[in-house]
Design a protein around this motif. Structure first.
Motif, PDB file in Angstrom:
ATOM      1  N   ALA A   2      31.738  24.734  14.983  1.00 34.59           N
ATOM      2  CA  ALA A   2      30.529  24.955  14.192  1.00 34.59           C
ATOM      3  C   ALA A   2      29.856  23.626  13.892  1.00 34.59           C
ATOM      4  O   ALA A   2      30.512  22.596  13.793  1.00 34.59           O
ATOM      5  CB  ALA A   2      30.887  25.662  12.885  1.00 34.59           C
ATOM      6  N   ASP A   3      28.541  23.652  13.728  1.00 35.26           N
ATOM      7  CA  ASP A   3      27.824  22.468  13.278  1.00 35.26           C
ATOM      8  C   ASP A   3      28.296  22.164  11.867  1.00 35.26           C
ATOM      9  O   ASP A   3      28.628  23.055  11.107  1.00 35.26           O
ATOM     10  CB  ASP A   3      26.314  22.722  13.261  1.00 35.26           C
ATOM     11  CG  ASP A   3      25.747  22.886  14.659  1.00 35.26           C
ATOM     12  OD1 ASP A   3      26.360  22.355  15.604  1.00 35.26           O
ATOM     13  OD2 ASP A   3      24.702  23.542  14.792  1.00 35.26           O
ATOM     14  N   ALA A  96      31.051  23.227   7.335  1.00 27.29           N
ATOM     15  CA  ALA A  96      30.401  23.970   8.422  1.00 27.29           C
ATOM     16  C   ALA A  96      29.046  24.491   7.949  1.00 27.29           C
ATOM     17  O   ALA A  96      28.933  25.083   6.882  1.00 27.29           O
ATOM     18  CB  ALA A  96      31.285  25.115   8.878  1.00 27.29           C
ATOM     19  N   ALA A  97      28.020  24.252   8.760  1.00 23.93           N
ATOM     20  CA  ALA A  97      26.676  24.714   8.436  1.00 23.93           C
ATOM     21  C   ALA A  97      26.553  26.214   8.644  1.00 23.93           C
ATOM     22  O   ALA A  97      25.750  26.874   8.018  1.00 23.93           O
ATOM     23  CB  ALA A  97      25.641  23.981   9.290  1.00 23.93           C
ATOM     24  N   ARG A  98      27.354  26.735   9.538  1.00 27.05           N
ATOM     25  CA  ARG A  98      27.355  28.184   9.809  1.00 27.05           C
ATOM     26  C   ARG A  98      28.767  28.554  10.255  1.00 27.05           C
ATOM     27  O   ARG A  98      29.506  27.710  10.770  1.00 27.05           O
ATOM     28  CB  ARG A  98      26.317  28.536  10.860  1.00 27.05           C
ATOM     29  CG  ARG A  98      26.521  27.796  12.153  1.00 27.05           C
ATOM     30  CD  ARG A  98      25.424  28.040  13.127  1.00 27.05           C
ATOM     31  NE  ARG A  98      25.523  26.984  14.135  1.00 27.05           N
ATOM     32  CZ  ARG A  98      24.694  26.783  15.051  1.00 27.05           C
ATOM     33  NH1 ARG A  98      23.653  27.552  15.175  1.00 27.05           N
ATOM     34  NH2 ARG A  98      24.846  25.810  15.914  1.00 27.05           N
ATOM     35  N   PRO A  99      29.139  29.794  10.068  1.00 26.36           N
ATOM     36  CA  PRO A  99      30.492  30.205  10.445  1.00 26.36           C
ATOM     37  C   PRO A  99      30.747  30.001  11.940  1.00 26.36           C
ATOM     38  O   PRO A  99      29.850  30.163  12.763  1.00 26.36           O
ATOM     39  CB  PRO A  99      30.535  31.685  10.108  1.00 26.36           C
ATOM     40  CG  PRO A  99      29.381  31.930   9.196  1.00 26.36           C
ATOM     41  CD  PRO A  99      28.361  30.860   9.507  1.00 26.36           C
TER      42      PRO A  99
END
Length: 102
Positions: A2-3, A96-99
């Motif tokens: 993830a980002d 994490a910016a998104r899951p």
């Protein structure tokens, strides 16, 4: 993978991880994250009633560099970020910016 975006939280420990130098090909999306970090650092400094000069003295970073960091005018080194965060009682984390997709 993830980002991840940097995040600050009140420090739980004195553990500081080191990362390799930033890649010059990093995406432009880093700019909002840098602006957010600069804002958090400035707000934490002001909340503690510290001048840029005093923060710099305590962190071992020149006042002019603190000013540039808060203004988003410099590529922030991890070592400087960790030193400033310690003085400001902040913890540096990657979140994490998104899951992550499984």
């Amino acid at each position: 993978v993830a980002d991840a975006v940097p995040s600050f939280e009140k420090a739980d420990s004195d553990v500081a991880d080191r990362a390799p130098p930033a890649d010059e090909t990093a995406p432009a999306v880093a700019a909002p994250a840098i602006a957010a970090m600069a804002r958090v650092l400035r707000q934490a400094r002001e909340g503690l009633g510290l001048s840029q000069r005093e923060l710099g003295r305590r962190a071992g970073v020149p006042q002019s560099h603190v000013s540039k960091i808060e203004g988003g005018q410099v590529d922030l080194r991890l070592s400087s970020l960790v030193a400033l965060a310690r003085v400001l009682d902040l913890e540096v984390r990657l979140v994490a910016a998104r899951p992550a997709v499984e």
